[in-house]
Design an enzyme around this catalytic site. Structure first.
Site, mmCIF file in Angstrom:
data_model
loop_
_atom_site.group_PDB
_atom_site.id
_atom_site.type_symbol
_atom_site.label_atom_id
_atom_site.label_comp_id
_atom_site.label_asym_id
_atom_site.label_seq_id
_atom_site.Cartn_x
_atom_site.Cartn_y
_atom_site.Cartn_z
ATOM 1 N N LEU A 163 0.683 -1.390 0.378
ATOM 2 C CA LEU A 163 -0.328 -0.094 -0.123
ATOM 3 C C LEU A 163 0.638 1.065 0.324
ATOM 4 C CD1 LEU A 163 -2.986 -0.999 2.684
ATOM 5 C CD2 LEU A 163 -3.015 -1.479 0.274
ATOM 6 N N TRP A 165 1.410 5.789 1.053
ATOM 7 C CA TRP A 165 0.848 6.565 2.204
ATOM 8 C C TRP A 165 -0.232 7.452 2.289
ATOM 9 C CZ3 TRP A 165 1.433 10.978 0.511
ATOM 10 C CH2 TRP A 165 2.737 11.158 -0.658
ATOM 11 N N LYS A 189 0.313 -5.135 3.772
ATOM 12 C CA LYS A 189 1.927 -4.212 3.726
ATOM 13 C C LYS A 189 1.898 -2.502 3.473
ATOM 14 C CE LYS A 189 6.435 -1.900 3.308
ATOM 15 N NZ LYS A 189 5.570 -1.386 3.206
ATOM 16 N N SER A 243 3.858 3.624 -6.236
ATOM 17 C CA SER A 243 4.775 4.280 -7.722
ATOM 18 C C SER A 243 5.488 2.935 -9.002
ATOM 19 C CB SER A 243 5.757 5.341 -7.697
ATOM 20 O OG SER A 243 6.920 4.159 -6.952
ATOM 21 N N TYR A 253 10.141 -9.493 -9.369
ATOM 22 C CA TYR A 253 9.848 -10.253 -7.838
ATOM 23 C C TYR A 253 9.077 -11.323 -8.189
ATOM 24 C CZ TYR A 253 11.555 -6.596 -5.049
ATOM 25 O OH TYR A 253 11.570 -5.018 -4.678
ATOM 26 N N GLU A 265 -1.536 -0.563 -9.163
ATOM 27 C CA GLU A 265 -2.032 0.687 -9.825
ATOM 28 C C GLU A 265 -0.929 1.709 -8.909
ATOM 29 O OE1 GLU A 265 -4.889 1.275 -11.332
ATOM 30 O OE2 GLU A 265 -6.110 -1.216 -10.607
ATOM 31 N N CYS A 266 -0.892 2.556 -10.431
ATOM 32 C CA CYS A 266 0.640 3.307 -10.239
ATOM 33 C C CYS A 266 0.042 4.874 -10.419
ATOM 34 C CB CYS A 266 1.655 2.359 -11.446
ATOM 35 S SG CYS A 266 2.087 1.369 -10.553
ATOM 36 N N CYS A 300 -2.989 9.869 -6.382
ATOM 37 C CA CYS A 300 -2.300 9.371 -7.910
ATOM 38 C C CYS A 300 -3.386 10.048 -9.108
ATOM 39 C CB CYS A 300 -3.301 7.892 -7.471
ATOM 40 S SG CYS A 300 -4.500 7.486 -7.850
ATOM 41 N N LYS A 350 11.494 17.038 -3.167
ATOM 42 C CA LYS A 350 11.304 16.541 -4.000
ATOM 43 C C LYS A 350 10.217 17.750 -4.485
ATOM 44 C CE LYS A 350 9.630 12.622 -6.090
ATOM 45 N NZ LYS A 350 8.611 11.525 -5.719
ATOM 46 N N GLU A 402 5.722 12.687 -12.337
ATOM 47 C CA GLU A 402 4.508 12.974 -11.243
ATOM 48 C C GLU A 402 4.828 13.531 -10.089
ATOM 49 O OE1 GLU A 402 3.596 9.334 -9.217
ATOM 50 O OE2 GLU A 402 1.107 9.970 -9.082
HETATM 51 P P1 NAD Z 1 5.819 3.636 -3.356
HETATM 52 O O1 NAD Z 1 5.796 3.217 -4.085
HETATM 53 O O2 NAD Z 1 7.040 4.579 -2.785
HETATM 54 O O3 NAD Z 1 5.404 2.945 -2.010
HETATM 55 C C1 NAD Z 1 4.100 2.291 -2.271
HETATM 56 C C2 NAD Z 1 4.221 1.078 -1.311
HETATM 57 O O4 NAD Z 1 5.520 -0.200 -1.782
HETATM 58 C C3 NAD Z 1 4.629 1.101 0.662
HETATM 59 O O5 NAD Z 1 4.270 0.545 1.045
HETATM 60 C C4 NAD Z 1 6.141 0.657 -0.172
HETATM 61 O O6 NAD Z 1 6.993 0.573 0.976
HETATM 62 C C5 NAD Z 1 6.834 -0.475 -1.190
HETATM 63 N N1 NAD Z 1 8.689 -0.231 -1.362
HETATM 64 C C6 NAD Z 1 9.030 1.031 -2.113
HETATM 65 N N2 NAD Z 1 10.438 -0.411 -2.283
HETATM 66 C C7 NAD Z 1 9.251 -1.144 -2.478
HETATM 67 C C8 NAD Z 1 10.917 -2.450 -3.298
HETATM 68 N N3 NAD Z 1 11.609 -2.086 -3.066
HETATM 69 N N4 NAD Z 1 10.077 -3.331 -3.201
HETATM 70 C C9 NAD Z 1 8.982 -3.710 -2.391
HETATM 71 N N5 NAD Z 1 8.433 -2.657 -1.865
HETATM 72 C C10 NAD Z 1 8.545 -1.966 -2.030
HETATM 73 O O7 NAD Z 1 3.802 4.868 -3.785
HETATM 74 P P2 NAD Z 1 5.008 5.730 -2.135
HETATM 75 O O8 NAD Z 1 5.000 7.122 -2.099
HETATM 76 O O9 NAD Z 1 3.602 5.065 -1.174
HETATM 77 O O10 NAD Z 1 2.917 6.045 -2.761
HETATM 78 C C11 NAD Z 1 2.715 7.215 -4.217
HETATM 79 C C12 NAD Z 1 2.221 6.846 -5.420
HETATM 80 O O11 NAD Z 1 1.052 6.201 -5.219
HETATM 81 C C13 NAD Z 1 2.337 7.814 -6.539
HETATM 82 O O12 NAD Z 1 2.910 7.477 -7.239
HETATM 83 C C14 NAD Z 1 0.290 7.214 -6.876
HETATM 84 O O13 NAD Z 1 0.782 7.911 -8.093
HETATM 85 C C15 NAD Z 1 0.768 6.610 -6.742
HETATM 86 N N6 NAD Z 1 -1.039 5.377 -6.266
HETATM 87 C C16 NAD Z 1 -1.632 5.357 -7.578
HETATM 88 C C17 NAD Z 1 -3.102 5.464 -6.723
HETATM 89 C C18 NAD Z 1 -3.326 3.971 -7.962
HETATM 90 O O14 NAD Z 1 -4.987 4.133 -7.043
HETATM 91 N N7 NAD Z 1 -3.722 3.963 -8.782
HETATM 92 C C19 NAD Z 1 -3.722 5.154 -5.705
HETATM 93 C C20 NAD Z 1 -2.646 5.884 -4.473
HETATM 94 C C21 NAD Z 1 -1.008 6.305 -4.937
#
Ligand code: NAD
Length: 508
Positions: A163, A165, A189, A243, A253, A265-266, A300, A350, A402
């Site tokens: 998930l 944040w 997670k 992201s 993975y 969902e990114c 997002c 950032k 973004e």
């Molecule tokens: P992030 O990708 O940094 O982290 C997301 C999750 O991935 C966290 O739980 C993090 O701990 C985990 N993670 C980070 N590095 C990892 C790795 N190397 N291996 C495995 N897991 C890892 O994203 P964020 O900063 O928490 O959230 C913001 C992003 O989420 C933005 O890009 C936003 O657009 C996107 N988002 C998308 C939607 C959607 O529905 N499309 C909804 C909400 C947020």
């Protein structure tokens, strides 16, 4: 809504969860390691959270698998699962103030939104999927008289949900609702910045009757806990929201481990198109402002690109600037504020770097552009002014990347065709808004935009009944929300029965 003083009083009473939730109880990480969770509005520590790693992942997956194979949830009658999930919703409702306050404290989101949007939509989501469980039918294939082809859905098994944040509780619900409804065991997670409401949700689900092992929550860092989930050989599916960069890793993975199903969902770089025939520009301006600044732009589907027709640009921009003044940034615990704090120092820096970069690349700053320094307890808070840049060109970084902050990039066009080309000039395709008074044009432009959701004459993601997800690099493999979300969490099985008979006598 309560008052700021009342919300602070609730905050003072909260017993914040800190340990992982595994097999029906709070459990420290095996390593004993913890990490700090901060209030981004004050910079103060809220608590220490268990930092789960591979060893904890192994235990949680084992418990989740045992629960799945025992059938305590996976084989429960759908109507029984529904009853438990409805009770879960009632418990969320009973604890709604505490959950809203916890969410605001840990994420910096305004309490106003946590109370009016995050908690009610969490409830709505879980309820929607719970109510669907005993109304989804399987299929029989057109297999003729001598065979019977059953096409059945089955829960997929152990599902990990990773998930972000920005909507900690709601994103948990988007996954948990359909995954639980389908009968899976789930490992959540949460993002390391926001673990608490997710932990509390698991506890409430258990109180409601979800058996031990069916929901587990593993707080921890992405590179350790998240990666171990992605690479685990006994996890059947990962549903990830975050992201695009990290989403890509989950595909790797999967390839490196057991080919687990992956749904992503990114991110997005979503356009808001206002054409020359858009009506009621006051309302349009309100949508434009809401679309970009809601949740501090940490969204997002934030419409961070305004693509506006030159014929109405001046009039619209006057109204956008005026409406933005109503979006007061300040203490998230004060329900009069529409905007709170950015999630972390790293993310704050950032976003500020994007603002600086836009100025260096020649965009015209017409509003905001600075950090906001508040006083007292909030002096270390991470606040940024709603910021608008005009004269943005397609090759500038703020037109392409973004930002995930309260920053609007305004671009001017002279036709609908030009607007569509610009809207599609991105590697993302999550959401778009479109404003026009012509129905035929609305439909044609909406169809020409490459995005999972296009809202017309409003900014909206649809509701629980409509799928949500992205084209291009905004998503992969499936959709959240609606009945399509159930596809993420089910396997399809064909059972082919031979009905052939040698003679009519066999019927007796
Ligand atoms: P992030 O990708 O940094 O982290 C997301 C999750 O991935 C966290 O739980 C993090 O701990 C985990 N993670 C980070 N590095 C990892 C790795 N190397 N291996 C495995 N897991 C890892 O994203 P964020 O900063 O928490 O959230 C913001 C992003 O989420 C933005 O890009 C936003 O657009 C996107 N988002 C998308 C939607 C959607 O529905 N499309 C909804 C909400 C947020």
């Amino acid at each position: 809504m309560l008052t700021q003083t009342e919300y602070l009083a609730i905050a003072a009473q909260i017993d914040f969860p800190s340990n992982a939730w595994i097999n029906g109880s709070y459990t420290p990480a095996i390593s004993g390691e913890t990490f700090s969770t901060l209030n981004p509005a004050t910079g103060q520590e809220i608590g220490q959270i268990s930092a789960c790693d591979r060893a904890d992942v192994d235990v949680a997956v084992d418990k989740a698998r045992q629960a799945f194979e025992a059938g305590v949830w996976s084989k429960k009658h759908p109507s029984e699962r529904k009853k438990v999930m409805i009770k879960f919703i009632k418990l969320i409702k009973r604890n709604e103030q505490e959950l809203a306050v916890m969410e605001a404290l840990e994420s910096g989101k305004p309490i106003k939104d946590c109370v009016a949007i995050d908690v009610p939509e969490t409830i709505d989501c879980i309820q929607w999927h719970a109510e669907a469980i005993d109304k989804i039918y399987d299929q029989i294939s057109p297999s003729g008289d001598t065979s019977l082809g059953l096409i059945q859905r089955e829960p997929i098994g152990v599902v990990a949900c990773v998930l972000p944040w920005n909507f900690p509780m709601l994103m948990a619900a988007w996954k948990l609702g359909p995954a639980l409804a389908a009968g899976n065991s789930v490992i959540l997670k949460p993002a390391e910045q926001t673990s608490m409401t997710c932990l509390r949700l698991a506890q409430l689900a258990h109180e409601a009757g979800v058996p031990a092992g069916v929901i587990n929550v593993l707080p921890g860092l992405g590179e350790t806990c998240g990666k171990s989930l992605g690479l685990h050989q006994d996890i059947d599916a990962v549903s990830f929201t975050g992201s695009t960069e990290v989403g890509r890793l989950f595909l790797q993975y999967s390839a490196q481990s057991n080919l687990k199903r992956v749904v992503l969902e990114c991110g997005g770089k979503n356009p808001c198109i206002v054409l020359d025939d858009a009506e009621r520009l006051d309302e349009v301006a309100e949508h434009v402002v809401n679309a970009v600044f809601w949740n501090m732009g940490e969204n997002c589907s934030s419409n961070s690109r305004l693509i506006v027709h030159s014929a109405i640009k001046q009039q619209l921009m006057g109204k956008v600037l005026e409406k933005t003044r109503d979006w007061i940034t300040g203490d998230p615990m004060d329900p009069r504020n529409a905007l709170g704090a950015m999630i972390s120092q790293e993310h704050f820096s950032k976003v500020m770097a994007y603002i600086k970069g836009a100025q260096e690349q020649g965009a015209e700053l017409i509003l905001g552009g600075s950090a906001i320094k508040l006083e007292g307890e909030l002096a270390q808070g991470l606040f940024i002014e709603p910021t608008i840049f005009d004269q943005v060109t397609p090759n500038m970084t703020i037109a392409l990347e973004e930002v995930f902050g309260p920053v609007l990039a305004v671009m001017t066009v002279n036709s609908a065709a030009e607007a569509v080309a610009l809207a599609n000039d991105t590697c993302y395709g999550l959401h778009a808004s479109l404003f026009t008074s012509n129905g035929r044009r609305a439909h044609n432009v909406a169809r020409a935009i490459k995005a999972g959701t296009v809202s017309v004459n409003c900014y909206s993601e649809g509701d629980m009944s409509t799928p949500f997800g992205g084209y291009k690099q905004s998503g992969f493999g499936g959709r959240d929300n609606s009945l399509l979300a159930h596809d993420q969490y089910t396997e399809t099985k064909t059972i082919w029965l031979d009905l052939s008979t040698e003679s009519e006598a066999e019927l007796d």
